[in-house]
Design a protein around this motif. Structure first.
Motif, PDB file in Angstrom:
ATOM      1  N   GLU A  34       6.562  -8.419   4.744  1.00  0.00           N
ATOM      2  CA  GLU A  34       5.389  -9.286   4.597  1.00  0.00           C
ATOM      3  C   GLU A  34       4.329  -8.642   3.698  1.00  0.00           C
ATOM      4  O   GLU A  34       3.635  -9.316   2.959  1.00  0.00           O
ATOM      5  CB  GLU A  34       4.767  -9.580   5.968  1.00  0.00           C
ATOM      6  N   LEU A  35       4.179  -7.336   3.825  1.00  0.00           N
ATOM      7  CA  LEU A  35       3.220  -6.615   2.989  1.00  0.00           C
ATOM      8  C   LEU A  35       3.971  -5.785   1.962  1.00  0.00           C
ATOM      9  O   LEU A  35       5.107  -5.364   2.201  1.00  0.00           O
ATOM     10  CB  LEU A  35       2.360  -5.669   3.840  1.00  0.00           C
ATOM     11  N   PHE A  36       3.323  -5.510   0.848  1.00  0.00           N
ATOM     12  CA  PHE A  36       3.944  -4.701  -0.199  1.00  0.00           C
ATOM     13  C   PHE A  36       3.141  -3.412  -0.390  1.00  0.00           C
ATOM     14  O   PHE A  36       2.040  -3.268   0.160  1.00  0.00           O
ATOM     15  CB  PHE A  36       4.024  -5.510  -1.491  1.00  0.00           C
ATOM     16  N   ILE A  37       3.689  -2.505  -1.161  1.00  0.00           N
ATOM     17  CA  ILE A  37       3.097  -1.167  -1.317  1.00  0.00           C
ATOM     18  C   ILE A  37       1.613  -1.229  -1.689  1.00  0.00           C
ATOM     19  O   ILE A  37       0.807  -0.520  -1.066  1.00  0.00           O
ATOM     20  CB  ILE A  37       3.907  -0.351  -2.341  1.00  0.00           C
ATOM     21  N   PRO A  38       1.195  -2.017  -2.683  1.00  0.00           N
ATOM     22  CA  PRO A  38      -0.239  -2.024  -3.027  1.00  0.00           C
ATOM     23  C   PRO A  38      -1.115  -2.394  -1.835  1.00  0.00           C
ATOM     24  O   PRO A  38      -2.183  -1.809  -1.627  1.00  0.00           O
ATOM     25  CB  PRO A  38      -0.331  -3.092  -4.121  1.00  0.00           C
ATOM     26  N   GLU A  39      -0.648  -3.343  -1.031  1.00  0.00           N
ATOM     27  CA  GLU A  39      -1.439  -3.786   0.120  1.00  0.00           C
ATOM     28  C   GLU A  39      -1.447  -2.740   1.222  1.00  0.00           C
ATOM     29  O   GLU A  39      -2.467  -2.505   1.882  1.00  0.00           O
ATOM     30  CB  GLU A  39      -0.880  -5.117   0.637  1.00  0.00           C
ATOM     31  N   GLY A  99      -7.210  -4.734   3.594  1.00  0.00           N
ATOM     32  CA  GLY A  99      -7.513  -3.666   2.648  1.00  0.00           C
ATOM     33  C   GLY A  99      -8.932  -3.694   2.119  1.00  0.00           C
ATOM     34  O   GLY A  99      -9.224  -3.112   1.065  1.00  0.00           O
ATOM     35  N   ASP A 154      13.192   8.903  -0.423  1.00  0.00           N
ATOM     36  CA  ASP A 154      12.112   8.068  -0.949  1.00  0.00           C
ATOM     37  C   ASP A 154      10.936   8.061   0.017  1.00  0.00           C
ATOM     38  O   ASP A 154      11.017   8.616   1.118  1.00  0.00           O
ATOM     39  CB  ASP A 154      12.610   6.636  -1.230  1.00  0.00           C
ATOM     40  N   ILE A 205       2.962  10.317  -8.687  1.00  0.00           N
ATOM     41  CA  ILE A 205       2.994   8.956  -8.154  1.00  0.00           C
ATOM     42  C   ILE A 205       3.843   8.890  -6.878  1.00  0.00           C
ATOM     43  O   ILE A 205       3.494   8.211  -5.916  1.00  0.00           O
ATOM     44  CB  ILE A 205       3.476   7.941  -9.224  1.00  0.00           C
ATOM     45  N   THR A 232       1.836  10.387  -4.118  1.00  0.00           N
ATOM     46  CA  THR A 232       0.772   9.466  -3.717  1.00  0.00           C
ATOM     47  C   THR A 232       1.314   8.363  -2.810  1.00  0.00           C
ATOM     48  O   THR A 232       0.699   7.980  -1.821  1.00  0.00           O
ATOM     49  CB  THR A 232       0.128   8.828  -4.970  1.00  0.00           C
ATOM     50  N   LEU A 233       2.502   7.911  -3.149  1.00  0.00           N
ATOM     51  CA  LEU A 233       3.161   6.871  -2.349  1.00  0.00           C
ATOM     52  C   LEU A 233       3.478   7.400  -0.949  1.00  0.00           C
ATOM     53  O   LEU A 233       3.221   6.733   0.065  1.00  0.00           O
ATOM     54  CB  LEU A 233       4.460   6.467  -3.068  1.00  0.00           C
ATOM     55  N   ARG A 272      11.621   6.579   3.574  1.00  0.00           N
ATOM     56  CA  ARG A 272      12.380   7.440   4.489  1.00  0.00           C
ATOM     57  C   ARG A 272      11.563   8.657   4.881  1.00  0.00           C
ATOM     58  O   ARG A 272      11.783   9.257   5.924  1.00  0.00           O
ATOM     59  CB  ARG A 272      13.705   7.853   3.850  1.00  0.00           C
ATOM     60  N   LEU A 324      -1.070   0.525   0.779  1.00  0.00           N
ATOM     61  CA  LEU A 324      -1.908   1.646   0.332  1.00  0.00           C
ATOM     62  C   LEU A 324      -3.388   1.294   0.434  1.00  0.00           C
ATOM     63  O   LEU A 324      -4.218   2.130   0.788  1.00  0.00           O
ATOM     64  CB  LEU A 324      -1.562   2.026  -1.113  1.00  0.00           C
ATOM     65  N   GLN A 325      -3.722   0.049   0.146  1.00  0.00           N
ATOM     66  CA  GLN A 325      -5.128  -0.342   0.236  1.00  0.00           C
ATOM     67  C   GLN A 325      -5.587  -0.386   1.692  1.00  0.00           C
ATOM     68  O   GLN A 325      -6.738  -0.062   1.996  1.00  0.00           O
ATOM     69  CB  GLN A 325      -5.345  -1.695  -0.454  1.00  0.00           C
ATOM     70  N   ALA A 357      -6.473   3.009   2.428  1.00  0.00           N
ATOM     71  CA  ALA A 357      -7.794   3.339   1.862  1.00  0.00           C
ATOM     72  C   ALA A 357      -8.897   2.793   2.756  1.00  0.00           C
ATOM     73  O   ALA A 357      -9.931   3.440   2.977  1.00  0.00           O
ATOM     74  CB  ALA A 357      -7.900   2.751   0.450  1.00  0.00           C
TER      75      ALA A 357
END
Lengths: 211, 483
Positions: A54-59, A12, A195, A101, A104-105, A198, A61-62, A65
């Motif tokens: 292994e990765l989460f939403i913030p990672e 990211g 969500d 939000i 954005t997700l 999906r 999304l980054q 980016a």
């Protein structure tokens, strides 16, 4: 250098992704090669890592980016025929609704899946959704709504799309807290997702139909 | 600030300890073990109608010499675990006769393969600090079941082990197994690998078996764990405080025996008390009152300056259902908030008689949640939010900001199969629930490749010792089977 770029994207680091993309171009790498051999496989790997936990939403999304930062460097150099992204998708929250939000997700997750995403933001009119789809040659419109009152406006986008004779060429996917499969069927939207995660699967299904 | 919870006022704690000492002075305890009895009489205890009356001076001296903390080391001798202070360690509940069989959807007697699977699973569950000899294998003679559990546990899990004897002649064999792993008598004393549970029988009785284990463990430098268990309303007073006081008296007698045998040997103030269910005549470990007794006992143990233990984080439900989750998770949280050092419970069902591998996985998740709770709310940044207002208000969210990416993995706990957090996980997942998800996880973990824990030389020595034990009892050591 190619591996460094892949690592920068996966971690990211948008600045490093942008700079390494530029350096590879200077070294003679082709823009199509950078896109198809490095950027897209890496962002798909990020998506796979998210699915594996292994990765989460913030990672994720980054990483999206960072992908954007790299794309900005090579996009002007790509020939029109070499569009390698999976699909072009318009994303926005429906008119009257400023909650964004969830939208954005969804946009971030779709980008992570390798799609070109045009995010129109919140409070988007039906005309803007359809206009953007025409302008960007999109195959899919994703409409979010958080309120039962604003959800009703999703139907107007379907009507606007049909009036523009885009039915069959531009699919519509609806979602948001009050939205259900029944509502999607009732208003004539081809897709529904409960969500953001999906939404990626549903978008892939719809893109296979409209393309 | 670490969150904590205490149920008794300092005055009440003082009253309980004082009254427990009065009980020991005036009523004393029955001690079946002649050597122990003689040892206490020599130190100033009095014999009255077969009961040993223990003066306060003896209790005070024992409390003075008993260490407030000690360390356990894993099988490799590399990982140290301090037992003391407010550090809490979760251990699978022991010792169950039955196992809940997920494939058959019913319980059955445990066999060798179950003991091996359980040890292998505990090895992989990160929030269970220690293993225990949690199951009793029905495919070996009963008189050998105690040492056989340890024989298997040490071969399939690296973690320190909480164990105990069912037969007096088991201790030397079990001690030998531990010494083989450690490399000698001195080495085992330097780096203890096991805790031995010693269980007095309420009211105020110390059997030959449990006293013998207490004395032998003190000599071997193996930490002992007192498991006093008054049954409030039956073998102890129905009032919670009355039962807590009796528990204190029984336990203090154990500390005196232990410290008189070997001054300074490590000992844990623990227990497995419960209330008596007055409708069904059962011993509910998940009852809130049982858990309150456990919490108070630990509070007293801390004031006495001893490491503490309790049977908490377990349930009386017959299989991993709502009751199992509620009782186990509440118990785990209360135990950790009470700063109990050794918490025996995970995996356990049905009044400490049934283990479940799926529940071990679910409880591991709950314990992970408890670890998060006990870390409390930390100050990560100063200012705490002010500097984030600019990016937040300009973009509308902080989802992928550097701030979020820096801290979210530390601030949030990510539970495993016990918790469903998707808004619409799909019909299949909805119908199957946490138990089925945990069962899948068990299969996955047990399917992973396994590397031998003990060197071949140690395995050969283990086998030789156990073959001798089995032969002595006219039986044959069965082959080890695993899933």
């Amino acid at each position: 250098m190619r591996e460094q770029l892949a690592n920068a994207l996966l971690s990211g680091d948008d600045i490093a992704t942008r700079d390494l993309t530029a350096t590879l171009l200077e070294q003679g790498e082709s823009p199509v090669g950078i896109l198809e051999d490095i950027l897209l496989p890496t962002i798909r790997k990020a998506g796979d890592l998210w699915e594996e936990g292994e990765l989460f939403i913030p990672e994720l999304l980054q990483a999206s980016a960072a992908l954007k930062a790299g794309l900005e460097v090579i996009k002007p150099l790509l020939p029109a025929s070499s569009e390698s992204m999976r699909g072009t998708i318009i994303v926005g929250t429906i008119q009257g609704d400023i909650h964004d939000i969830g939208k954005t997700l969804v946009a971030g997750m779709l980008e992570s899946a390798g799609h070109r995403v045009v995010d129109l933001g919140a409070d988007v009119s039906p005309q803007s959704f359809v206009g953007a789809a025409q302008r960007e040659a999109a195959q899919l419109i994703c409409i979010s709504a958080l309120l039962t009152t604003t959800m009703l406006n999703q139907e107007s986008v379907v009507t606007e799309r049909n009036n523009a004779a885009l039915q069959g060429r531009v699919g519509i996917l609806v979602g948001g807290a009050p939205v259900t499969r029944e509502w999607a069927d009732r208003i004539g939207a081809e897709g529904y997702a409960p969500d953001a995660f999906r939404a990626v699967q549903e978008a892939a299904r719809l893109l296979a139909i409209v393309q | 600030m670490t969150p904590s919870l205490r149920l008794l006022s300092p005055t009440t704690v003082g009253d309980v300890i004082d009254e427990a000492q009065t009980i020991l002075e005036t009523w004393g305890v029955w001690i079946e073990h002649e050597q122990a009895r003689a040892m206490l009489l020599e130190k100033g205890a009095k014999l009255k109608e077969n009961r040993v009356l223990i003066p306060r001076t003896l209790v005070d001296a024992a409390l003075e010499s008993a260490p407030s903390e000690f360390s356990l080391w894993d099988v490799t001798g590399a990982q140290e675990y301090v037992v003391g202070g407010d550090q809490f360690r979760f251990v699978p509940g022991s010792a169950a006769l039955e196992i809940w069989d997920d494939q058959k959807g019913k319980s059955r007697r445990a066999i060798t393969r179950d003991l091996v699977d359980l040890a292998r699973l505990v090895e992989k569950l990160e929030y269970l600090s220690f293993q225990s000899t949690s199951l009793i294998s029905s495919d070996v003679p009963e008189e050998l079941a105690d040492r056989y559990r340890l024989y298997l546990a040490l071969q399939f899990c690296r973690k320190p082990v909480v164990t105990g004897t069912f037969q007096e002649d088991a201790f030397p064999c079990m001690q030998m197994l531990l010494e083989i792993v450690r490399g000698g008598v001195r080495e085992l004393k330097d780096k203890p690998l096991a805790i031995f549970d010693c269980c007095p029988s309420a009211p105020l009785n110390w059997s030959r078996l449990t006293t013998d284990a207490l004395i032998r463990s003190s000599a071997a430098g193996i930490p002992a764990e007192l498991i006093s268990m008054p049954l409030a309303g039956a073998t102890g007073p129905v009032t919670l405080l009355g039962s807590i006081t009796q528990h204190c008296a029984e336990s203090l007698a154990g500390v005196v025996i232990h410290q008189t045998a070997k001054s300074g040997a490590p000992i844990v103030y623990g227990g497995s008390p419960s209330i008596m269910d007055m409708r069904h005549g059962t011993t509910p470990m998940g009852a809130v009152e049982t858990q309150m007794i456990d919490m108070a006992n630990a509070q007293i143990g801390k004031v006495l300056g001893l490491p503490t233990h309790a049977y908490m984080g377990l349930s009386d439900a017959p299989w991993p259902d709502y009751q199992a989750g509620a009782e186990s998770t509440m118990g785990a949280a209360l135990a950790a908030l009470s700063g109990i050092n050794v918490i025996s419970g995970p995996g356990m069902l049905k009044f400490e008689s049934r283990q479940s591998l799926a529940k071990l996985v679910l409880d591991n998740d709950s314990v992970g949640t408890v670890h998060r709770l006990l870390r409390g709310i930390e100050t990560r940044e100063q200012p705490m939010a002010l500097d984030l207002m600019e990016p937040l208000l300009s973009k509308g969210h902080l989802l992928n900001s550097g701030h979020t990416r820096k801290w979210f993995r530390e601030e949030f706990y990510f539970p495993g199969p016990s918790v469903e957090r998707r808004t619409d996980p799909g019909e299949e997942s909805d119908a199957r629930g946490a138990h089925a998800r945990a069962s899948d996880r068990v299969k996955k973990l047990l399917a992973e490749p396994r590397h031998p824990i003990l060197e071949p030389r140690m395995q050969a020595e283990f086998r030789k010792i156990m073959e001798r034990e089995f032969s002595r009892h006219g039986a044959s050591l069965p082959p080890i089977k695993e899933s």
